[in-house]
Structures are given as structure tokens and as C-alpha cells.
Design an enzyme around this catalytic site. Structure first.
Site, mmCIF file in Angstrom:
data_model
loop_
_atom_site.group_PDB
_atom_site.id
_atom_site.type_symbol
_atom_site.label_atom_id
_atom_site.label_comp_id
_atom_site.label_asym_id
_atom_site.label_seq_id
_atom_site.Cartn_x
_atom_site.Cartn_y
_atom_site.Cartn_z
ATOM 1 C CD GLU A 34 -3.103 -0.284 0.108
ATOM 2 O OE1 GLU A 34 -3.169 0.083 -1.083
ATOM 3 O OE2 GLU A 34 -3.704 -1.273 0.556
ATOM 4 C CB THR A 36 4.481 0.252 -2.619
ATOM 5 O OG1 THR A 36 3.324 -0.492 -2.993
ATOM 6 C CG2 THR A 36 4.847 -0.080 -1.189
ATOM 7 N N GLY A 128 -12.108 2.690 -0.846
ATOM 8 C CA GLY A 128 -10.810 2.025 -1.014
ATOM 9 C C GLY A 128 -10.870 0.811 -1.919
ATOM 10 C CG ASP A 176 -6.335 2.130 -7.311
ATOM 11 O OD1 ASP A 176 -5.620 1.305 -6.719
ATOM 12 O OD2 ASP A 176 -6.783 3.152 -6.773
HETATM 13 C C1 GLA Z 1 -5.156 4.784 -4.054
HETATM 14 C C2 GLA Z 1 -4.391 5.133 -5.325
HETATM 15 C C3 GLA Z 1 -3.388 4.044 -5.694
HETATM 16 C C4 GLA Z 1 -2.509 3.665 -4.498
HETATM 17 C C5 GLA Z 1 -3.362 3.417 -3.259
HETATM 18 C C6 GLA Z 1 -2.527 3.192 -2.030
HETATM 19 O O1 GLA Z 1 -5.977 3.694 -4.259
HETATM 20 O O2 GLA Z 1 -5.295 5.311 -6.399
HETATM 21 O O3 GLA Z 1 -2.604 4.453 -6.779
HETATM 22 O O4 GLA Z 1 -1.530 4.622 -4.265
HETATM 23 O O5 GLA Z 1 -4.245 4.491 -3.000
HETATM 24 O O6 GLA Z 1 -1.796 2.020 -2.132
#
Ligand code: GLA
Length: 392
Positions: A34, A36, A128, A176
Site C-alpha cells: 500500500e 508503494t 478504497g 488501481d
Molecule cells: C489509491 C491510489 C493508488 C494507491 C493506493 C494506495 O488507491 O489510487 O494508486 O496509491 O491508494 O496504495
């Protein structure tokens, strides 16, 4: 009636009878790794069977019409290909779709005519699980198919990320959109965000399952807090570049980081960088553990990830901490942590099947006692990436 059938009826009631093409784009859950992705590290997400459905029909003019079944009232948001496309706060959720159109055109893709789009989905928004990436990649996939743009899923993911960064002002990494575009049923993606090399790992949990729990907490200012973390990490990187020939924090081992940590002038930035380096290494170890079927180790690394996100990266919140602690108390919970961008949202846990009933009984009760809030539990189904469905 299933969601797609409902959407079809909705689209016809809003835009009039006729044929639409149907698409699906999943949400994602990140098992570990996370914050990263924008630090050049590894992530380990999987696409979900939950997601967003979209239907589209082409027009013979330049108007773009958008409708979401999840929004109250059935008002249509309108934009046009006749004028330069710019962000417009009044267009709300549709900016996630409109931004992708703008970025496709900026890249030179020809969008010859307007269209009507309706969407609906079952991913909780802002929790999330990548509801935004899901609709961005949905839009990219629809236009790629309708106008034969010839883009690969990874190209669609990169355009979607660019749209979220530049159009919507959220400086997210690539995790994501990549996971949503490239997901594979029953597999997680071990993605090196520096190179975009991705290895699919079967998620074989034998006598355990993945449970996602929504804290139902949404903090305002999530975007600005996220962008702050990104800035803090990159400031730390600049300090470390004086010692190491590196271009990202993901290039360092824990030992290398520890040896040079005091070169990072700001103590807050030092904590952020420590998380980025250690979390990347935890992710590599976790994937190796999963390959060996060592779920105990995988779970312990998830727990350590939560602690680091809570204390060093500071992207958790008291409510989510209470939710995770309630899960840690159950012996059959192998690991539990906050997942996604943070500041509220969901947790992800690996739970032995014989402890699921206890989890469902005790976690929401303990959470309610601690916070007064309702927790909602989902069993994660791991599905394929964004794709066309049948014509309606
Ligand atoms: C969000 C962002 C991702 C990532 C996560 C944390 O979901 O869109 O790119 O940085 O947070 O891991």
C-alpha cells in the site's frame, strides 16, 4: 432483475428505445503493498467480481450524454466533442468519464461522434475499492471497443491514471487502473510499478477466504492528504539520492534505508520513506509466502503493513484501527489491514473458514461498540478485468 437488466431499462427510459452495447469493469482489493505504487515499489491487488456496468450507444452528432443509476434523480450530464473538454465541478461524478475522453483525444485517438452512456455498480464509493478507477477504465474500454482504437488494457489503464491525475487532480499511482484493466479470475497481480511487469499469482487459500469490511467512514480532504503523502515521499527520495544512485524508494532494501535514514532531514518525511521501503519488501516476502502456501506468514505481513500504515504513513484513522483490532482478536483471522488509499474505507482480511461465522458476529458488534458505526462485510470474489459483455 440483475443489475445489468436494471441498467438496460434505465438507459432506455432516459435515452429512448434501441440497442446499447454492454460492458463491465471491476473494483479491486489490494492484498498488500500500500502506497508503494507511486514510490516505484510492488503491489499485490486483485480485481473483484463487484464492479461497474456500463451501456453505450453512439449518436450521429457530437453530444456526450452520461447518466448514473446510482445518483438520485435521473438527470443527464452533458458534454460535447465540439469544444475543448475541461474539468467542470458542476458535472460531478461524470468528470471521471469525461476526463478519459479528453485524455484519449489528447493522445491522438479519434472520437468521431458523440454517445449516450449509462452506468451503475455495486462497489461502495470512496471506500478504497477503486470505484473511480473502475469507471475510468470502463469508459476507456467502451470507447476502445466502439471506435476500434486498438489500445491494450495497460494503455487504457495509463490513460485512465493520467485522467485522474491531470483532470481530477488526484495524484494516484498506477495500481488501481492497472488491476481493474488487467485482472484475472482467481488471481492476484504481483506488479512491479517501476517496470509494469506483472506476474499473476493464483490465490489459493485452501481453508481460508478473503473478507472485506467497510468501515463506512469517509474523510473529507482525502485527495489533499493523499497528495501530501506523495509529496513527502518524493522529498525523502530527493534527500536519499544524495547517498544512493536511485530513482525511487522501491529500489532500496530495508538495510540500505536504515543506513541512510538520517540523511532525510524532515522526521515526518523519514517515516513516510520508511513505510514505502519496508512495505515494498513486505510485499515481495508476502508473495513468496503465498507461493509456498504459507498463509500464516502472509497474514503476519498484512498485520505489519497495517501498523506501518497507521504509525509511519499515517493514512489510517481511529475508526479503521478499531475495525482492524476487532479482527486481530479472532484467532482464525490470519491477517487484517486497511486497504486502498486510506483515511477510512475498507479493511481486508484472510480468515479461516471455520472462523467466518465468529467474524461476522463479533467484528461488527465490537466495531459498533467502539465507534457507534455499522460495519459491512463482503466476501471477495476475484474476477476478470474490464471487458465487453453481450449486446443488449
Ligand atoms: C489509491 C491510489 C493508488 C494507491 C493506493 C494506495 O488507491 O489510487 O494508486 O496509491 O491508494 O496504495
Amino acid at each position: 432483475m440483475n443489475l445489468l437488466e436494471q441498467l438496460k431499462q434505465h438507459a432506455k427510459s432516459i435515452f429512448g428505445d434501441g440497442e446499447f452495447d454492454a460492458f463491465f469493469s471491476p473494483g479491486r482489493v489490494n492484498l498488500i503493498g500500500e502506497h508503494t505504487d507511486y514510490n516505484g515499489g510492488h503491489v499485490f491487488p486483485c480485481a473483484l467480481t463487484m464492479g461497474t456496468y456500463g451501456v453505450i450507444r453512439l449518436r450521429d452528432d457530437k453530444r456526450m450524454l452520461f447518466s448514473s443509476m446510482n445518483k438520485k434523480g435521473s438527470q443527464v450530464v452533458e458534454s460535447t466533442l465540439d469544444q475543448p473538454i475541461v474539468y467542470d465541478a458542476a458535472k460531478g461524478w461524470a468528470n471521471y468519464l469525461i476526463g478519459v475522453v479528453a485524455k484519449l483525444m489528447e493522445r491522438g485517438c479519434v472520437i468521431p461522434c458523440g454517445f449516450e452512456v449509462a452506468i451503475t455498480g455495486d462497489i461502495p464509493n470512496g471506500a478504497g475499492l477503486s470505484s473511480s478507477a473502475s469507471i475510468e477504465v470502463l469508459m476507456g474500454t467502451m470507447l476502445n471497443t466502439e471506435f476500434s482504437l486498438g489500445l491494450t488494457p495497460t494503455e487504457i489503464a495509463l490513460i485512465s491514471q493520467k485522467s485522474e491525475n491531470e483532470f481530477n487532480g488526484m495524484n494516484c499511482g498506477i495500481m488501481d487502473q492497472f488491476a481493474v484493466a488487467n485482472g484475472k479470475k482467481d488471481h492476484a497481480m504481483f506488479l512491479d510499478t517501476n517496470t509494469l511487469e506483472c506476474a499473476y499469482a493464483p490465490v489459493k487459500l485452501d481453508d481460508a477466504i478473503i473478507l472485506i469490511t467497510n468501515s463506512n467512514v469517509k474523510h473529507s480532504l482525502v485527495t489533499s492528504a493523499y497528495n501530501d503523502r506523495r509529496r513527502e515521499s518524493s522529498e525523502a527520495l530527493e534527500d536519499l539520492k544524495k547517498v544512493y544512485p536511485i530513482t525511487s524508494l522501491g529500489m532500496l532494501s530495508e538495510e540500505e534505508f536504515d543506513r541512510a535514514a538520517d540523511q532525510i532531514a524532515d522526521p515526518v518525511n523519514r517515516k513516510r520513506a520508511k513505510h514505502a521501503v519496508y512495505e515494498n519488501q513486505r510485499t515481495i516476502k508476502a508473495v513468496a509466502a503465498l507461493e509456498k502456501g504459507d498463509l500464516e506468514t502472509f497474514g503476519k505481513l498484512m498485520n505489519a503493513s497495517h501498523i506501518s500504515l497507521r504509525d509511519d504513513y499515517e493514512v489510517s484513522c481511529p475508526e479503521v484501527d478499531a475495525l482492524v483490532e476487532a479482527q486481530w482478536k479472532i484467532p482464525g483471522v490470519l491477517g487484517a489491514r486497511i486497504t486502498g488509499g486510506g483515511f477510512g474505507g475498507c479493511t481486508v482480511a484472510i480468515v479461516r473458514k471455520d472462523a467466518v461465522e465468529q467474524f461476522r458476529r463479533e467484528v461488527p458488534a465490537a466495531y459498533k461498540k467502539a465507534t457507534g458505526l455499522e460495519a459491512v462485510i463482503y466476501e471477495a470474489g476475484i474476477g476478470d478485468g474490464a471487458r465487453a459483455l453481450e449486446a443488449l
